[in-house]
Scaffold this active site. Structure first.
Site, PDB file in Angstrom:
ATOM      1  N   VAL D 114       3.659  -2.099  -1.375  1.00  0.00           N
ATOM      2  CA  VAL D 114       2.770  -1.940  -0.413  1.00  0.00           C
ATOM      3  C   VAL D 114       3.549  -2.743   0.946  1.00  0.00           C
ATOM      4  CG1 VAL D 114       0.794  -3.189   0.642  1.00  0.00           C
ATOM      5  CG2 VAL D 114       0.947  -2.630  -2.121  1.00  0.00           C
ATOM      6  N   VAL D 115       3.534  -1.925   2.270  1.00  0.00           N
ATOM      7  CA  VAL D 115       2.667  -0.636   2.540  1.00  0.00           C
ATOM      8  C   VAL D 115       3.605   0.567   2.414  1.00  0.00           C
ATOM      9  CG1 VAL D 115       1.048  -1.906   4.015  1.00  0.00           C
ATOM     10  CG2 VAL D 115       3.220  -0.525   4.905  1.00  0.00           C
ATOM     11  N   VAL D 118       6.334   1.496   4.898  1.00  0.00           N
ATOM     12  CA  VAL D 118       7.644   0.712   5.141  1.00  0.00           C
ATOM     13  C   VAL D 118       8.226  -0.002   3.908  1.00  0.00           C
ATOM     14  CG1 VAL D 118       8.023  -1.863   6.416  1.00  0.00           C
ATOM     15  CG2 VAL D 118       6.522  -0.118   7.530  1.00  0.00           C
ATOM     16  N   CYS D 119       7.373  -0.893   3.325  1.00  0.00           N
ATOM     17  CA  CYS D 119       7.910  -1.629   2.112  1.00  0.00           C
ATOM     18  C   CYS D 119       8.661  -0.734   0.996  1.00  0.00           C
ATOM     19  CB  CYS D 119       7.008  -2.841   1.481  1.00  0.00           C
ATOM     20  SG  CYS D 119       6.447  -3.637   3.159  1.00  0.00           S
ATOM     21  N   VAL D 120       8.010   0.495   0.972  1.00  0.00           N
ATOM     22  CA  VAL D 120       8.399   1.597  -0.182  1.00  0.00           C
ATOM     23  C   VAL D 120       9.430   2.557   0.585  1.00  0.00           C
ATOM     24  CG1 VAL D 120       7.694   3.590  -1.582  1.00  0.00           C
ATOM     25  CG2 VAL D 120       6.151   1.431  -1.205  1.00  0.00           C
TER      26      VAL D 120
END
Lengths: 209, 209, 209, 209, 209, 209, 209, 209
Positions: D114-115, D118-120
């Site tokens: 998440v999110v 960005v984070c993935v």
């Protein structure tokens, strides 16, 4: 428009009817996603237990393709009257069922089931006919598609039923958080992920205080 | 069907109840996108200020996971009665809240809040029960999902509440643009981008005239 | 598939092109709601300012029905090159515009505008043709409907453009929160209501610590 | 088009990265309903445990508004490397994280978080850049809205990532039901209500055989 | 990814193929509403006329249930080659059709028709096979439902076709408003109500200047 | 529920109110696509002319940003009373407007306009209050979004208005095709593409008979 | 992008794989409505029979909760190889299945099944790996939800599969209506109600000619 | 709200009106997909036959563009009164039709047809006016789009009609499964694929018992 604007749920005067949440019939439900629906049905069941509401289980044709009752409901309400109807589609046409309802001595009925247009709608209309105040738990009831859902809701509204979700019912039954903060909080936390997240964040931030 | 076809908002006879717009509870709102919702709530707040409507703020459990009131509302209405309820879920069950409502001496109530099915619906039903004319601002109220929204709207409609948005309420309160073109225009321009664009185009095109 | 899997935004090597965000053209945008869209465009604008990215403004036919540039953009970027194109639909066909782009000396371009299929897509394709790495800010670009949006995105993807939102771009440009927690937090707080709510809750809960 | 049509998940050569499933950030997720999302994240977590896949947990700013890691993940993976990043937005920019990934000795990476945008997306792109085969679990990753989701998926696809859900990943890892019917059946039964219903019906009907 | 990022429509090098817009087949189109679709097809037809693009009409089985060509197209393009195919489903399998295409001497083809997955997709793939640059007008092509649309678009994209709408095509062909403001403005005004409104407002406001 | 189940449109007893279809206000309409909406408004206008219904036009602030009346309506109804309101938001608050309505001597009113929640809803409620039978043409009325539309419809329904579309109204007014097949057929053919297609197919197939 | 723009279905070089259309698994399908899905699967089956395409049936765990093959498929293809897989999830991992495929001697494969992401996607990827041209019938394949569908389609597209529907496949296989008007017309008439309506209207109108 | 909460379908007191299911008019239906709609209409027809309900067929302009009655209905009800109306739009305006209705001697009417807002709504309102209890089969009635559907449903609800689907009607008519398990089971199995799947699974699993 109702005669009385606010017919309010009263935890001392309400019984709950869970109608035909059977494993086969659940495959027919397509107006709500299966994981959301399962969560809502279990939340309603937990709510009944939490408020100690008299609860009545009923099924149709359990030994046929409709399948057995969802096992979680049986486990959660081991002492609830359990009416396996031999054939009546409208549970209210089954004498044992109506006797069980009347035996509760309550004037308000909470109803949920599968499928909304039939297994919920028919006993709701019958109960209204007999003068009960009826509350339909929309999100613990499911049916074929949105078109069917809209028609079913329309028919029940016209007849005087009130529509709400398990969360709304729980809040109206509880009245005041001070009656039991932890109990209601746990119920919400177990079935509303957003609420659990709020509590988790809160707990950590206030941990050291 | 209402007895009287047109119960019309009257700026001299209306009070506004803003219920539980708290930072934690807002994370539960998923029937309207968060940027739209924020814009609508602030628009409603600006509308209250513009029409000098008596406004009452209330919250539940501010110090717990529900979080504090959205700071913009506190700032916009510094002198509004502010009832932090100790536990009552239905604001109308709180004596101070009802006293504050009655102290306004108004017969019409505008209500908005989070979540629609509970924090809005319960006091709306209670106020209707006591004979108020109630107007629900649908787009400044939010809840878990569309299914909950539909059930909540249905229950309030059946009980006699009128549904409208902040824009509809503002227009009905204002009655005539000539009362103040610039003021209302600014309110709309600040919260309706399409309207601001019309004004910007218009202003440039007529600038040299 | 790109030759190089990860072409990463670098705040020292990027310029921003804001194309035709004009008050008239905005009334054509219907693939994103107007209040969300306004918020995204202003967020992108704030992002440009925060990261001090060279920004270029351009418009088509400002004095005609397309209307003037949204005033907020002009105010936010008072020193940005501002190319009011006399007629070229593709901004890249305007020499002054291309000169302004080249004058930045950057190899990466962030592009957003109205309408996506034309005012964004055409200069994006031209810039790719000339070897730039191009990043389209999808949520600060708008067009007639979803069908047009899908076609426009497909064409730009096929040509090698990367699609992301202003939030994704901001995160990729910032790299590390420690570079400036407060600045980025303010940018997010001003344009992401959910994020602002998190911060408000956090601030209150930790206030007394 | 990938060079090799079928890059297949191999349970002996895969590590799992769970990125930033934090209670605060989860309130930003609106492209998937919260109860479905919670179910998917827990299903992925159970899958990791079932296949004994090396799993790495990471968070950003746990002590700030982003909130703590969802407690269920910490409990399920008590011995997993846990990298609380001090500020890097892209987990791959954190040396400890990359070391932990490399220490697994695996060539395939499953990523969720998440999110999404960005984070993935950022560590996915970085891992592809370094030659890993990357599988994104789309339904255990969440972001602001569908527009952001589409842009994020597009960027990862272009770079060569494969998209699938936790169910698809579980099936590809398992290869053959005969490896363990009961184990996989339990995993599915716990997280796919429709599948549980099939099994309940089946069990009853064959009970007396 | 295309070899050349920007293959740009050139009004001097493009022919238009209108395939099977027949009254019977139109009743099969359900991925776009009939009034929108009619407007788009007529807009495309007007665009062909405006830019004097060589246009080729073709139909299948006009005398059977597929019905006659929409009369507006016949009237708008009285001198266009008109190939009533005796049976070929893929227009490109008809020699006369291919001859007509080749006789235009153009290298770029704009294609639209009914239904997208067959009558558009097949000749598009054949034309790409023969080396043409092909542009599909998505919003003047229709098919059974969204699932079919997505599959058809995917197949054409994979083969190298470019997707755009009639508006995008018109803008790319025109290049510069100064080539003819009134002509293009009229085309847009006749088919884009929002644009017509802008012009009407503008004309009134500047009337007295 | 209405007192009388069937209040039926009677072409000899109906007047039509077209409220605020102005070029600026139309840019606010987003609950119906602009090309569909334009088609519906023009269809309603043609219907008024066809049935020779007394029609009243009104606008608000034509010289300001709301823009002029859509020119097609002015042209179609050159002799209709045209009340350019100086400021009243509810047209019924304008004496000239009410006089014009009363001058028609009709008891049934058909109303359509922009925006539904205000410009339509307010005079509808006022007319109901004065005892008129009111029919709202839903598809020739537009507003900001679906949420506003639902609230506006709910309020008008509760007050006793009947909702229908221009097509339904035309059919109810016409009663019997034999009154004039060609006239009604032309009206439908001009505004319902599917219907035109049926007629075109039919005409060709029966041409030689 | 495919190396060869147009890989075209050839009825003399294609085999069809129907994978796991079992009564239990069908209850998991929620990205397409059950009545539409049933129609599509039977249409595909009729298409196979009509074109005399070698067809291979396979199932997983028929005697368990997945349930038996849909009886219509067994009846329609009585002589088709029927591989009841003992445990392999990817049908291509079953030697008998691959042998049956290879025994057809075809180079093109049409694949459909339940669920898309697993039972379709895995053998599709395996077949592509071995050099087959693979065509996925999207509307005779179903899965849990749209998110899963999108991920599954993306993975197959990236690997080089072509997506189309049964209707598109039938048209591409038939090539020319003159090969057999009545046969293809019957196939369409039986599964496309709109098409049947066209034919019924046509037949009546031309009956007396 | 109805005076009597539960007006219940009684198979001994109900007649069925099937209005204008003609091949041409069916091309206008776009609020429900054509394959679903066909299935529902045939299901309703089978239901009429199964319960031996007196059924009346009517059409408008069969020899014109509206097209002939769907042949399946004619075949299923060979002895039903069949009123081909010479011009009346509201079937209730046709004396023969009303006579046929009255000749059944029933007090309850089930109505379905095309299009909902006109061909269904008008006779429904007329029948209510004359004191019949009217049940609209929503899913065997179709119209132009959702907006029209909502308006039509609203008008009929307000006038006192009950909305339900063919499935709900069949269940209410049947009352008790024991009246005939196989007959009702066959009706459902033929038109509800999910139900057929349940039965197929059940039959196999219990085959050897």
């Amino acid at each position: 428009m109702s005669k009385k604007p606010y017919v309010r749920l009263d935890k001392n005067d309400v019984a709950v009817l869970l109608v035909d949440h059977q494993t086969g019939l659940l495959s027919l439900v397509r107006d709500i996603d299966p994981d959301k629906f399962k969560n809502n049905v279990l939340a309603l069941s937990d709510m009944c237990e939490y408020f100690k509401l008299p609860t009545i289980l009923t099924t149709s044709f359990e030994t046929g393709p409709n399948g057995p009752l969802v096992p979680e409901l049986k486990e959660k309400h081991p002492n609830a009257p359990y009416i396996a109807r031999p054939g009546q589609i409208n549970a209210w046409d089954n004498e044992d069922f109506v006797k069980a309802v009347k035996a509760t001595g309550k004037k308000q009925l909470i109803v949920a089931g599968v499928v909304t247009e039939v297994c919920v709608s028919f006993p709701v209309l019958s109960a209204l006919e007999e003068g009960y105040d009826v509350f339909v738990i929309t999100d613990a009831s499911g049916t074929f598609n949105e078109m069917t859902q809209k028609a079913a809701w329309s028919r029940m509204e016209q007849a005087g039923a009130q529509l709400l979700t398990w969360f709304g019912a729980a809040c109206e039954l509880h009245r005041d958080w001070r009656n039991d903060i932890e109990g209601l909080g746990t119920l919400f936390s177990n079935h509303i992920p957003d609420y659990r997240n709020l509590i988790t964040s809160y707990t950590q931030l206030t941990a050291g205080k």
